[in-house]
Scaffold this active site. Structure first.
Site, mmCIF file in Angstrom:
data_model
loop_
_atom_site.group_PDB
_atom_site.id
_atom_site.type_symbol
_atom_site.label_atom_id
_atom_site.label_comp_id
_atom_site.label_asym_id
_atom_site.label_seq_id
_atom_site.Cartn_x
_atom_site.Cartn_y
_atom_site.Cartn_z
ATOM 1 N N ASP A 167 -15.194 38.019 29.106
ATOM 2 C CA ASP A 167 -16.071 38.589 28.124
ATOM 3 C C ASP A 167 -15.873 40.253 27.874
ATOM 4 O O ASP A 167 -14.878 40.251 29.014
ATOM 5 C CB ASP A 167 -17.548 38.639 29.095
ATOM 6 C CG ASP A 167 -18.395 39.224 27.641
ATOM 7 O OD1 ASP A 167 -18.515 40.439 27.224
ATOM 8 O OD2 ASP A 167 -19.636 38.558 27.988
ATOM 9 N N ILE A 168 -15.657 40.214 27.033
ATOM 10 C CA ILE A 168 -14.467 41.765 26.703
ATOM 11 C C ILE A 168 -15.327 42.984 26.912
ATOM 12 O O ILE A 168 -14.504 44.063 27.540
ATOM 13 C CB ILE A 168 -14.919 41.657 25.018
ATOM 14 C CG1 ILE A 168 -13.678 43.012 24.704
ATOM 15 C CG2 ILE A 168 -15.915 42.572 24.312
ATOM 16 C CD1 ILE A 168 -12.245 42.115 24.896
ATOM 17 N N GLU A 216 -26.532 38.319 21.109
ATOM 18 C CA GLU A 216 -25.740 39.068 20.113
ATOM 19 C C GLU A 216 -24.611 37.928 19.360
ATOM 20 O O GLU A 216 -24.358 38.590 17.938
ATOM 21 C CB GLU A 216 -24.997 39.750 20.998
ATOM 22 C CG GLU A 216 -24.033 40.983 20.512
ATOM 23 C CD GLU A 216 -23.315 41.469 21.825
ATOM 24 O OE1 GLU A 216 -23.893 42.115 22.588
ATOM 25 O OE2 GLU A 216 -22.139 41.662 21.399
ATOM 26 N N HIS A 234 -22.458 32.548 29.952
ATOM 27 C CA HIS A 234 -21.996 33.269 30.749
ATOM 28 C C HIS A 234 -22.308 33.199 32.056
ATOM 29 O O HIS A 234 -22.646 32.555 32.947
ATOM 30 C CB HIS A 234 -23.012 34.728 30.634
ATOM 31 C CG HIS A 234 -23.122 35.709 29.853
ATOM 32 N ND1 HIS A 234 -22.057 36.439 28.910
ATOM 33 C CD2 HIS A 234 -24.395 35.083 28.625
ATOM 34 C CE1 HIS A 234 -23.132 36.956 27.759
ATOM 35 N NE2 HIS A 234 -23.983 36.051 27.430
ATOM 36 N N HIS A 268 -22.969 30.049 24.072
ATOM 37 C CA HIS A 268 -22.100 30.351 24.611
ATOM 38 C C HIS A 268 -22.619 30.499 25.938
ATOM 39 O O HIS A 268 -23.738 30.613 26.396
ATOM 40 C CB HIS A 268 -21.154 31.024 24.524
ATOM 41 C CG HIS A 268 -22.149 32.409 24.341
ATOM 42 N ND1 HIS A 268 -22.541 32.774 22.776
ATOM 43 C CD2 HIS A 268 -22.279 33.245 24.908
ATOM 44 C CE1 HIS A 268 -23.158 33.750 22.497
ATOM 45 N NE2 HIS A 268 -23.245 34.334 24.183
HETATM 46 P P1 AMP Z 1 -24.962 37.595 24.169
HETATM 47 O O1 AMP Z 1 -25.262 36.380 23.051
HETATM 48 O O2 AMP Z 1 -25.908 38.519 24.605
HETATM 49 O O3 AMP Z 1 -24.463 35.898 24.713
HETATM 50 O O4 AMP Z 1 -24.260 38.612 23.842
HETATM 51 C C1 AMP Z 1 -22.492 38.226 23.788
HETATM 52 C C2 AMP Z 1 -21.367 38.522 24.765
HETATM 53 O O5 AMP Z 1 -20.000 38.699 24.402
HETATM 54 C C3 AMP Z 1 -21.501 39.471 24.955
HETATM 55 O O6 AMP Z 1 -21.525 39.818 26.651
HETATM 56 C C4 AMP Z 1 -20.058 40.779 24.489
HETATM 57 O O7 AMP Z 1 -19.296 41.509 25.369
HETATM 58 C C5 AMP Z 1 -19.463 39.701 24.335
HETATM 59 N N1 AMP Z 1 -17.976 39.167 22.808
HETATM 60 C C6 AMP Z 1 -18.565 39.729 22.185
HETATM 61 N N2 AMP Z 1 -17.192 39.982 21.496
HETATM 62 C C7 AMP Z 1 -16.653 39.622 22.131
HETATM 63 C C8 AMP Z 1 -15.282 39.551 22.270
HETATM 64 N N3 AMP Z 1 -14.325 39.277 20.831
HETATM 65 N N4 AMP Z 1 -14.462 39.137 22.984
HETATM 66 C C9 AMP Z 1 -14.990 38.701 24.398
HETATM 67 N N5 AMP Z 1 -16.343 38.924 24.459
HETATM 68 C C10 AMP Z 1 -16.908 38.711 23.437
#
Ligand code: AMP
Length: 129
Positions: A28-29, A87, A94, A92
């Site tokens: 996760d970025i 988001e 975590h 996905h």
């Molecule tokens: P959520 O959809 O609420 O589970 O959150 C999406 C997650 O994806 C967040 O923790 C972001 O930090 C992560 N994220 C978004 N864009 C990227 C990326 N390009 N590379 C890695 N992680 C990402």
């Protein structure tokens, strides 16, 4: 195409941890802890519970293997697993190494994680996969 599909396709860079023909794992970025990893199906589905039963099961088994690698790379009590998906509209999981409950607080991210350290972390987890 979702941002995660672009990552899987290699159009956007990622700190890759593991991959097989159906799933992809990367850091996760905006990690809540070092080792915070996302596990995604290559199939583009928004809501995780819209995956068919077989794919959901395989995704969980793949995440289990990634979690074992995280635990070796980052000794911890347990690897926590969470699904938010508010988001990014691409299912996905975590995975976060936990020493205490506060380690999985999504309101507290590591600020500006150093790219070299992110690469080192991804390679370390990958080496245990
Ligand atoms: P959520 O959809 O609420 O589970 O959150 C999406 C997650 O994806 C967040 O923790 C972001 O930090 C992560 N994220 C978004 N864009 C990227 C990326 N390009 N590379 C890695 N992680 C990402």
């Amino acid at each position: 195409m979702t941002i995660f599909s672009k990552i899987i396709a290699g159009d956007i860079p990622s700190y890759k941890v593991a991959e097989d023909d159906k799933f992809y794992a990367f850091l996760d970025i905006n990690p809540v802890a070092w080792g915070h990893t996302l596990v995604v199906p290559k199939q583009e589905v928004d809501y995780i519970f819209d995956l068919d039963d077989a794919t959901l099961g395989e995704l969980t088994v793949f995440a289990k293997k990634v979690a074992a690698a995280i635990k070796k790379a980052f000794p911890c009590r347990k690897v926590g697993m969470a699904v938010l998906g508010l988001e990014v509209p691409h299912a996905h999981i975590h995975l976060v190494p936990l020493k205490s409950e506060g380690d999985m607080d999504f309101k507290h991210k590591i600020e500006n994680p150093d790219p070299a350290e992110m690469k080192r972390v991804a390679d370390l987890i990958a080496s245990h996969f």
